[in-house]
Write a protein that holds these residues in place. Sequence first.
Motif, short mmCIF file in Angstrom:
data_model
loop_
_atom_site.label_atom_id
_atom_site.label_comp_id
_atom_site.label_asym_id
_atom_site.label_seq_id
_atom_site.Cartn_x
_atom_site.Cartn_y
_atom_site.Cartn_z
N THR A 262 0.85 -1.19 0.00
CA THR A 262 0.00 0.00 0.00
C THR A 262 0.88 1.24 0.00
N LYS A 263 0.65 2.11 -0.98
CA LYS A 263 1.44 3.33 -1.09
C LYS A 263 0.61 4.50 -0.60
N VAL A 264 1.07 5.08 0.49
CA VAL A 264 0.33 6.22 1.07
C VAL A 264 1.18 7.48 1.02
N GLN A 286 -1.58 -1.01 -4.06
CA GLN A 286 -2.78 -0.23 -3.74
C GLN A 286 -2.38 1.18 -3.32
N GLY A 287 -3.01 2.19 -3.91
CA GLY A 287 -2.84 3.55 -3.41
C GLY A 287 -3.82 3.79 -2.28
N SER A 288 -3.53 4.77 -1.43
CA SER A 288 -4.48 5.13 -0.38
C SER A 288 -4.48 6.63 -0.22
N PHE A 289 -5.64 7.24 -0.32
CA PHE A 289 -5.72 8.69 -0.28
C PHE A 289 -6.82 9.16 0.66
N SER A 290 -6.42 9.96 1.62
CA SER A 290 -7.37 10.68 2.47
C SER A 290 -8.29 9.70 3.22
#
Length: 343
Positions: A262-264, A286-290
Motif C-alpha cells: 500500500t502506497k500512502v 494499492q494507493g491510499s488517499f485521504s
Amino acid sequence: MSEKSLAVVNYSSEKGAVEIREIVKPEIGEDDVLLEVVNVGVCGSDLHQWTADHSWKVNYPVVLGHEFGGYVAEVGSNVKDWKTGDKVVSETAAVINSTNPLSRQGLYNLDPDRKGFGYGVNGAMTKYVKVPERCLHRVPEHLSFEQACLTEPCCVAYNAIVNNSKIKPGDRVIVLGAGTIGILCAAIAKLCGAEVAVTGLQTDVHRLNIAKKYNCEIIIGDATEYAKQRDGLGADCVIDAAGTSITLKIAMDLIRPNGHVTKVGWGPQPINFSLDPLVQKNVTLQGSFSHNWPVWERVIALMASEQLNVQPIIGGVWPVTEWHEAFEKMLKGEVVKSVLKPV
Ligand SMILES: [Zn+2]
C-alpha cells in the motif's frame, strides 16, 4: 471594521513562500459554521508547500493547516445539529461536488473536484476558519485538543491500513518511513494484530525511537532480514509511507509473493526502474488517499478509548507566530509532529 487575526500564509509557488499575515475573520454561508481554532497540527504537506516540492495545485495565497480542532463560534442559518461552544474536529474536504458519483457513494475524498483546507481554501493556522457543517465531528470532553487535532493523520493511517490493506493478526508488516503517517500506520497495524517494523535512515533515529513506543520493531536501512525471517519469502504487507515514489522499489523487494503493497506516501519525481517484480510476484499494489466520514468516527472512538494514543508523536506546541521553528523542527526530523495554537 471586521476583526483581524494572524495567519500562516503560503503566498506563492516559490520555495519558502510562507509568512505571517493579518487576515479578516471569514464570513460564513448558511451551511457553514465558524470554528474558533484551539490547535492545528503541522502536516508533511504543509512542509511540502513551504519547500515547494508538492504534487498538488495550490490556490495562492492560502492559509495553511488542515489538521485542526476547536469550538463552534457561529452557526449558519441552515445549521441545525451544531451550536456555539460545541467541541469539534473538522474533516479536510472543504469543497466537494456532492453530485459526483464518488461523493454519492460517500467517497467524496476521491472526488476530483475536492478542495481541501490549506491548499484549496483557507486552512486553520489562524484564529477562525469557515467550515461546512458536513465536515464536523464531535470530540468527547476528556480528549484534549492537542491530541484531537491529530485525528486527520490518524484517519489517513486508518484508511491505509484497515480499508486499503489486507492485514490479519500475525501478519508481518513493514512500514517504510518514520514520519507521522508511517508511525501512525504502524500503530494501527499493531491494533490489527500484526507484527510491525518501521524502517528509516540513520537520520531518522529519533523518530524511529518514538515508533518503539507503539511496540514496533525499528530498522535502520535494509529490512530484508526482517522480511524474510520466518520462511524466507518476504513480508505479508509493506506500507510505503515515505514521501517519494522511488521507495516503491524497496517495497517490491521486501514483499512476499501474493503480498500487498500500500502506497500512502507520495512525491512527484519520476521513477526509473522496472515494475516486473509486481507481476512476477503477483503482488497487489494499492494507493491510499485521504479518508471519509466513517473513518473519522472510528478514529475518534479509538482515540477516546485510548486504544490509539497520539501523545508520543507530539513534539511540542508553538504559537502560530513561531511557525518557522515548528516547521523546521519537523523538517529536520527533530520532532515527529509539531502542533500550533492561534494567537
Ligand atoms: Zn495532514
